[in-house]
Design a protein around this motif. Structure first.
Motif, PDB file in Angstrom:
ATOM      1  N   LEU A 444      -2.354  29.495 -14.593  1.00  0.00           N
ATOM      2  CA  LEU A 444      -0.954  29.656 -14.217  1.00  0.00           C
ATOM      3  C   LEU A 444      -0.233  28.319 -14.067  1.00  0.00           C
ATOM      4  N   GLY A 445      -0.981  27.231 -13.821  1.00  0.00           N
ATOM      5  CA  GLY A 445      -0.363  25.924 -13.593  1.00  0.00           C
ATOM      6  C   GLY A 445       0.539  25.475 -14.726  1.00  0.00           C
ATOM      7  N   PRO A 446       0.038  25.409 -15.966  1.00  0.00           N
ATOM      8  CA  PRO A 446       0.918  24.994 -17.069  1.00  0.00           C
ATOM      9  C   PRO A 446       2.136  25.891 -17.237  1.00  0.00           C
ATOM     10  N   LEU A 447       1.957  27.208 -17.044  1.00  0.00           N
ATOM     11  CA  LEU A 447       3.088  28.132 -17.141  1.00  0.00           C
ATOM     12  C   LEU A 447       4.129  27.815 -16.074  1.00  0.00           C
ATOM     13  N   MET A 448       3.685  27.575 -14.842  1.00  0.00           N
ATOM     14  CA  MET A 448       4.606  27.279 -13.751  1.00  0.00           C
ATOM     15  C   MET A 448       5.300  25.938 -13.969  1.00  0.00           C
ATOM     16  N   GLU A 449       4.529  24.911 -14.358  1.00  0.00           N
ATOM     17  CA  GLU A 449       5.112  23.580 -14.553  1.00  0.00           C
ATOM     18  C   GLU A 449       6.123  23.569 -15.683  1.00  0.00           C
ATOM     19  N   GLU A 450       5.769  24.182 -16.812  1.00  0.00           N
ATOM     20  CA  GLU A 450       6.663  24.181 -17.963  1.00  0.00           C
ATOM     21  C   GLU A 450       7.992  24.856 -17.634  1.00  0.00           C
ATOM     22  N   ASN A 451       7.941  26.024 -16.992  1.00  0.00           N
ATOM     23  CA  ASN A 451       9.174  26.744 -16.694  1.00  0.00           C
ATOM     24  C   ASN A 451       9.955  26.094 -15.558  1.00  0.00           C
ATOM     25  N   MET A 452       9.257  25.486 -14.602  1.00  0.00           N
ATOM     26  CA  MET A 452       9.957  24.802 -13.515  1.00  0.00           C
ATOM     27  C   MET A 452      10.696  23.576 -14.046  1.00  0.00           C
ATOM     28  N   ARG A 453      10.051  22.807 -14.890  1.00  0.00           N
ATOM     29  CA  ARG A 453      10.706  21.619 -15.434  1.00  0.00           C
ATOM     30  C   ARG A 453      11.860  22.003 -16.356  1.00  0.00           C
ATOM     31  N   ARG A 454      11.682  23.069 -17.123  1.00  0.00           N
ATOM     32  CA  ARG A 454      12.763  23.516 -17.988  1.00  0.00           C
ATOM     33  C   ARG A 454      13.962  23.971 -17.156  1.00  0.00           C
ATOM     34  N   SER A 455      13.686  24.649 -16.055  1.00  0.00           N
ATOM     35  CA  SER A 455      14.774  25.096 -15.181  1.00  0.00           C
ATOM     36  C   SER A 455      15.529  23.908 -14.590  1.00  0.00           C
ATOM     37  N   LEU A 456      14.789  22.888 -14.150  1.00  0.00           N
ATOM     38  CA  LEU A 456      15.422  21.720 -13.548  1.00  0.00           C
ATOM     39  C   LEU A 456      16.174  20.885 -14.576  1.00  0.00           C
ATOM     40  N   ILE A 457      15.681  20.871 -15.819  1.00  0.00           N
ATOM     41  CA  ILE A 457      16.406  20.156 -16.875  1.00  0.00           C
ATOM     42  C   ILE A 457      17.737  20.835 -17.157  1.00  0.00           C
ATOM     43  N   ILE A 458      17.704  22.181 -17.235  1.00  0.00           N
ATOM     44  CA  ILE A 458      18.939  22.930 -17.495  1.00  0.00           C
ATOM     45  C   ILE A 458      19.935  22.758 -16.363  1.00  0.00           C
ATOM     46  N   SER A 459      19.445  22.734 -15.114  1.00  0.00           N
ATOM     47  CA  SER A 459      20.339  22.622 -13.949  1.00  0.00           C
ATOM     48  C   SER A 459      20.620  21.176 -13.562  1.00  0.00           C
ATOM     49  N   ARG A 460      20.139  20.227 -14.385  1.00  0.00           N
ATOM     50  CA  ARG A 460      20.325  18.800 -14.129  1.00  0.00           C
ATOM     51  C   ARG A 460      19.759  18.385 -12.771  1.00  0.00           C
ATOM     52  N   GLY A 461      18.585  18.894 -12.483  1.00  0.00           N
ATOM     53  CA  GLY A 461      17.867  18.483 -11.279  1.00  0.00           C
ATOM     54  C   GLY A 461      18.210  19.251 -10.026  1.00  0.00           C
ATOM     55  N   SER A 462      19.033  20.264 -10.115  1.00  0.00           N
ATOM     56  CA  SER A 462      19.429  21.030  -8.930  1.00  0.00           C
ATOM     57  C   SER A 462      18.447  22.173  -8.679  1.00  0.00           C
ATOM     58  N   TRP A 463      17.847  22.185  -7.487  1.00  0.00           N
ATOM     59  CA  TRP A 463      16.888  23.237  -7.141  1.00  0.00           C
ATOM     60  C   TRP A 463      17.581  24.569  -6.857  1.00  0.00           C
ATOM     61  N   SER A 464      18.887  24.543  -6.789  1.00  0.00           N
ATOM     62  CA  SER A 464      19.611  25.797  -6.524  1.00  0.00           C
ATOM     63  C   SER A 464      19.482  26.793  -7.663  1.00  0.00           C
ATOM     64  N   VAL A 465      18.978  26.325  -8.821  1.00  0.00           N
ATOM     65  CA  VAL A 465      18.816  27.229  -9.957  1.00  0.00           C
ATOM     66  C   VAL A 465      17.851  28.362  -9.611  1.00  0.00           C
ATOM     67  N   PHE A 466      16.955  28.120  -8.662  1.00  0.00           N
ATOM     68  CA  PHE A 466      15.988  29.148  -8.274  1.00  0.00           C
ATOM     69  C   PHE A 466      16.574  30.148  -7.272  1.00  0.00           C
ATOM     70  N   LEU A 467      17.802  29.902  -6.834  1.00  0.00           N
ATOM     71  CA  LEU A 467      18.430  30.790  -5.850  1.00  0.00           C
ATOM     72  C   LEU A 467      19.635  31.528  -6.414  1.00  0.00           C
ATOM     73  N   GLU A 468      19.932  31.301  -7.682  1.00  0.00           N
ATOM     74  CA  GLU A 468      21.170  31.825  -8.246  1.00  0.00           C
ATOM     75  C   GLU A 468      21.024  33.224  -8.844  1.00  0.00           C
ATOM     76  N   ARG A 469      19.796  33.674  -9.075  1.00  0.00           N
ATOM     77  CA  ARG A 469      19.591  34.978  -9.707  1.00  0.00           C
ATOM     78  C   ARG A 469      18.885  35.920  -8.738  1.00  0.00           C
ATOM     79  N   PRO A 470      19.267  37.190  -8.710  1.00  0.00           N
ATOM     80  CA  PRO A 470      18.679  38.139  -7.742  1.00  0.00           C
ATOM     81  C   PRO A 470      17.169  38.270  -7.863  1.00  0.00           C
ATOM     82  N   VAL A 471      16.648  38.256  -9.094  1.00  0.00           N
ATOM     83  CA  VAL A 471      15.206  38.405  -9.273  1.00  0.00           C
ATOM     84  C   VAL A 471      14.470  37.212  -8.674  1.00  0.00           C
TER      85      VAL A 471
END
Length: 497
Positions: A444-471
């Motif tokens: 699960l580590g590579p899956l988590m790291e890849e998607n976490m980094r992709r999320s932070l790249i899209i949000s330009r480093g903002s961790w709020s990207v993980f709080l913006e969607r209901p799921v």
């Protein structure tokens, strides 16, 4: 459409007599390995996985599922005959199975276990076919933040359900996460945790880790336990098939156990131990006046856990193929097999690789039916294998582990890695640190790291990207709930200290 795909997976075997013969042998080997004390279903898959490297993906996953399903039943053989569960899921089977064997009803106990396992397996496959497409369809709407949090949630659940404290489970999972980061960074190309050696620059392969943790660790544990004394003698089997009256009385138990096993199996990391315990307890509660006959040779006490244990295989496959999260250690190895063959478990498999989904459905169903047939015909002969000395079997298994680890990349470093991790796993078990989360962390580590980094790249480093969607918020709430539930009993007991 779905039925057509399943029938096509059957055709792969029936159109090739040699392959069908190999499937029968795989089922027989699975029953033998499951029946041998100290050789769990997970260990059986780990040592046989390298044999599938040169096969087509559909055939490889089919044969592994054959071994898995058969070994799940095989665990009940030693539980009934020797009072030693061959697999963790057979722990409850021995409560009534062994007393039946002592009463001269070993054959009937094995018959009840085989029939209940068959019914549970068939119902578990039907549940898998009905539920999995619905979950996969919902998961198609997931984005990188959801997948990153889902991987974290799976790891937290696995740590929570593992033997020992949750802190020990999280520690083991963290080690797996670190192992998953060894090698070149896929984004920057920088080597990480390689200690200046070329051996580690390509990363730590999942197969040496799996074989070492689930194979060598168990071998060392079995050899250490065998020093306490020899195994008890195998009693005569006698009549194998139960009476019609017995089957009629036990039939409702098959259904209840199957439903419980399927439901609990679909929960990541719940595990067979929980499923069989719940099924057994439910039967006791429903027995009313006959409750106290359980534990003294009651057939329902054999049928309930075996139906639940077999149905759990189909249930545990649901999160594996729909979300890419292993439901238990056995499906973790199956995920590794899919990855090795260039396939990524998850919702996209239903659209990109429907033949693999059909192969999984069909092979579990065929494995259940073949296990019943092979069990009825060959069980008496299979039991004779259990009379082999433990140290001889462990030496043979160790040789298979060594060949399997070396055959991945023809590398001595993989062989050394497997042996080192096997010793490390044994030390962890002595210290009561669960080893399964380590393998899950590596997956699960590579899956988590890849998607976490992709999320932070899209949000330009903002961790709020993980709080913006209901799921995402819902998954975070579940993670907090699981961690909080593990801490709650400890807080509750403080005033009494």
């Amino acid at each position: 459409m779905l039925l057509d795909v399943v029938l096509q997976s059957f055709d792969i075997f029936f159109q090739n007599p040699v392959l069908f013969g190999v499937a029968v042998v795989a089922v027989a080997v699975g029953i033998v390995l499951g029946a041998l004390p100290g050789v769990s279903s997970t260990m059986a898959l780990a040592i046989l996985l390298p044999l599938t490297f040169g096969m087509e993906p559909e055939v490889a996953i089919m044969l592994l599922l054959m071994v898995l399903v058969a070994s799940v039943f095989g665990g009940s053989v030693s539980a009934i005959l020797l009072n030693i569960p061959g697999t963790p899921g057979a722990i409850v089977t021995q409560f009534d199975g062994y007393p039946m064997a002592q009463q001269g009803k070993a054959g009937r106990a094995l018959g009840h276990a085989l029939i209940a396992s068959t019914v549970g397996g068939v119902l578990g496959v039907f549940a898998l076919m009905l539920i999995a497409p619905l979950i996969a369809k919902s998961a198609m709407n997931f984005r990188s933040p959801e997948f990153a949090l889902l991987a974290l949630f799976g790891l937290v659940l696995l740590a929570y359900a593992a033997n020992g404290t949750m802190l020990a489970g999280l520690l083991s999972g963290a080690i797996g996460l670190i192992f998953g980061m060894v090698g070149f960074d896929t984004v920057t190309g920088v080597a990480r945790f390689d200690f200046g050696t070329a051996v580690l620059q390509n990363g730590i392969h999942i197969i040496p880790v799996t074989i070492g943790i689930f194979g060598i660790t168990e071998v060392l544990g079995t050899l250490a336990a065998s020093r306490s004394g020899p195994l008890p003698k195998v009693p005569p089997i006698g009549k194998l098939f139960p009476t019609v009256a017995d089957l009629a009385r036990v039939a409702p138990t098959w259904v209840r156990g199957s439903v419980i096993g399927t439901f609990i199996g679909a929960i990541p990391a719940a595990g067979s131990a929980i499923a069989v315990a719940v099924a057994y307890t439910v039967e006791q509660r429903l027995s009313r006046g006959t409750k106290y006959i359980f534990g003294k040779g009651e057939p329902r006490g054999v049928a309930a856990p075996e139906a639940a244990n077999s149905a759990l295989t189909g249930g545990a496959t649901i999160p594996m193929i729909t979300l890419g999260i292993p439901g238990d250690p056995m499906t973790a190895i199956l995920i590794g097999a899919l990855i090795i063959h260039g396939l990524q478990p998850g919702p996209m498999m239903f659209t990109e690789n429907p033949e693999i989904i059909g192969a999984i459905y069909g092979s579990i169903m065929l494995a259940v039916l073949l296990t019943f047939a092979v069990g009825m015909v060959c069980l008496r002969g299979i039991v004779q294998v259990m009379k082999l000395p433990t140290h001889i079997m462990m030496v043979l298994i160790t040789l298979l582990c060594m060949v399997g680890a070396f055959a991945i990349r023809n590398s001595i470093s993989d062989l050394v890695m497997m042996l080192v991790l096997g010793g490390m796993g044994y030390v962890m078990t002595v210290l009561r640190i669960p080893v399964a989360p380590l393998v899950f962390g590596l997956i699960l580590g590579p899956l988590m790291e890849e998607n976490m980094r992709r999320s932070l790249i899209i949000s330009r480093g903002s961790w709020s990207v993980f709080l913006e969607r209901p799921v995402s918020l819902a998954i975070i709430a579940l993670i907090i709930l699981v961690i909080g539930s593990s801490l709650w009993p400890r807080k509750k007991r403080k005033p009494d200290a």
